[in-house]
Write a protein that holds these residues in place. Structure first.
Motif, PDB file in Angstrom:
ATOM      1  N   PRO A 146       0.810  -1.229   0.000  1.00  0.00           N
ATOM      2  CA  PRO A 146       0.000   0.000   0.000  1.00  0.00           C
ATOM      3  C   PRO A 146       0.841   1.276   0.000  1.00  0.00           C
ATOM      4  CG  PRO A 146       0.063  -0.916   2.200  1.00  0.00           C
ATOM      5  CD  PRO A 146       0.822  -1.874   1.312  1.00  0.00           C
ATOM      6  N   VAL A 147       1.650   1.447  -1.033  1.00  0.00           N
ATOM      7  CA  VAL A 147       2.445   2.675  -1.148  1.00  0.00           C
ATOM      8  C   VAL A 147       1.556   3.780  -1.728  1.00  0.00           C
ATOM      9  CG1 VAL A 147       4.668   1.480  -1.331  1.00  0.00           C
ATOM     10  CG2 VAL A 147       3.362   1.956  -3.401  1.00  0.00           C
ATOM     11  N   LYS A 148       1.913   5.034  -1.467  1.00  0.00           N
ATOM     12  CA  LYS A 148       1.081   6.176  -1.882  1.00  0.00           C
ATOM     13  C   LYS A 148       0.784   6.182  -3.373  1.00  0.00           C
ATOM     14  CE  LYS A 148       2.535   9.202   1.858  1.00  0.00           C
ATOM     15  NZ  LYS A 148       3.373  10.327   2.246  1.00  0.00           N
ATOM     16  N   SER A 149       1.784   5.861  -4.178  1.00  0.00           N
ATOM     17  CA  SER A 149       1.580   5.900  -5.632  1.00  0.00           C
ATOM     18  C   SER A 149       0.567   4.852  -6.081  1.00  0.00           C
ATOM     19  CB  SER A 149       2.909   5.710  -6.362  1.00  0.00           C
ATOM     20  OG  SER A 149       3.561   4.543  -5.898  1.00  0.00           O
ATOM     21  N   ALA A 150       0.532   3.694  -5.437  1.00  0.00           N
ATOM     22  CA  ALA A 150      -0.447   2.660  -5.790  1.00  0.00           C
ATOM     23  C   ALA A 150      -1.850   3.101  -5.397  1.00  0.00           C
ATOM     24  CB  ALA A 150      -0.094   1.343  -5.103  1.00  0.00           C
ATOM     25  N   ILE A 151      -1.968   3.706  -4.221  1.00  0.00           N
ATOM     26  CA  ILE A 151      -3.276   4.193  -3.759  1.00  0.00           C
ATOM     27  C   ILE A 151      -3.788   5.272  -4.708  1.00  0.00           C
ATOM     28  CG2 ILE A 151      -4.448   5.425  -1.889  1.00  0.00           C
ATOM     29  CD1 ILE A 151      -2.393   3.957   0.017  1.00  0.00           C
ATOM     30  N   ALA A 152      -2.902   6.177  -5.120  1.00  0.00           N
ATOM     31  CA  ALA A 152      -3.288   7.259  -6.026  1.00  0.00           C
ATOM     32  C   ALA A 152      -3.637   6.729  -7.417  1.00  0.00           C
ATOM     33  CB  ALA A 152      -2.161   8.282  -6.119  1.00  0.00           C
ATOM     34  N   TYR A 153      -3.012   5.649  -7.831  1.00  0.00           N
ATOM     35  CA  TYR A 153      -3.191   5.105  -9.178  1.00  0.00           C
ATOM     36  C   TYR A 153      -4.551   4.431  -9.362  1.00  0.00           C
ATOM     37  CZ  TYR A 153      -1.768   2.918 -13.569  1.00  0.00           C
ATOM     38  OH  TYR A 153      -1.674   2.551 -14.885  1.00  0.00           O
ATOM     39  N   MET A 154      -5.106   3.919  -8.287  1.00  0.00           N
ATOM     40  CA  MET A 154      -6.338   3.141  -8.381  1.00  0.00           C
ATOM     41  C   MET A 154      -7.562   4.005  -8.078  1.00  0.00           C
ATOM     42  SD  MET A 154      -5.300  -0.609  -7.052  1.00  0.00           S
ATOM     43  CE  MET A 154      -4.904  -0.206  -5.382  1.00  0.00           C
ATOM     44  N   PRO A 155      -8.600   3.873  -8.889  1.00  0.00           N
ATOM     45  CA  PRO A 155      -9.810   4.658  -8.659  1.00  0.00           C
ATOM     46  C   PRO A 155     -10.513   4.280  -7.350  1.00  0.00           C
ATOM     47  CG  PRO A 155     -10.073   3.188 -10.550  1.00  0.00           C
ATOM     48  CD  PRO A 155      -8.670   3.054 -10.083  1.00  0.00           C
ATOM     49  N   ALA A 156     -10.551   3.013  -7.031  1.00  0.00           N
ATOM     50  CA  ALA A 156     -11.170   2.558  -5.779  1.00  0.00           C
ATOM     51  C   ALA A 156     -10.170   1.659  -5.067  1.00  0.00           C
ATOM     52  CB  ALA A 156     -12.447   1.793  -6.065  1.00  0.00           C
TER      53      ALA A 156
END
Length: 107
Positions: free
Chosen positions: A51-61
């Motif tokens: 759960p890195v920030k870039s992965a969270i930002a990349y996904m719509p949900a």
């Protein structure tokens, strides 16, 4: 429940556009490495990533799941059928993934 080799091969196929994707079997599950860093894994035939920030930002949900009892939460990837999405996600995450820990030699 352990993950199937068929699901592993499907995910590896979806990530085949990336260089240096590898895996390691661990207790019936699979750890996924991208360019030498742990990006996530396959647990109970689910693709989970750190759960890195870039992965969270990349996904719509964003949906958090626990890979196994006692583990830290990871991000569940629902869009495994979208090869471009997965490739972009792993590329976006790479810089934030921690460097592998060096193995100390004990004498």
């Amino acid at each position: 429940m352990a993950s199937s080799k068929e699901y592993l091969q499907f995910i590896l196929g979806q990530l085949s556009g990336l260089d240096e994707i590898s895996y390691r079997a661990m207790m019936g599950e699979f750890i996924i490495y991208y360019r030498g860093k742990i990006a996530g894994g396959i647990y109970d035939d689910r693709l989970l990533v750190k759960p890195v920030k870039s992965a969270i930002a990349y996904m719509p949900a964003v949906s958090y799941e626990v890979p196994y009892e006692g583990a830290k939460e990871m991000l569940l990837i629902d869009e495994v059928d979208n090869k471009d999405f997965l490739t972009g996600l792993f590329d976006a995450m790479y810089d934030e993934l921690p460097m592998p820990k060096s193995k100390e030699v004990k004498e």
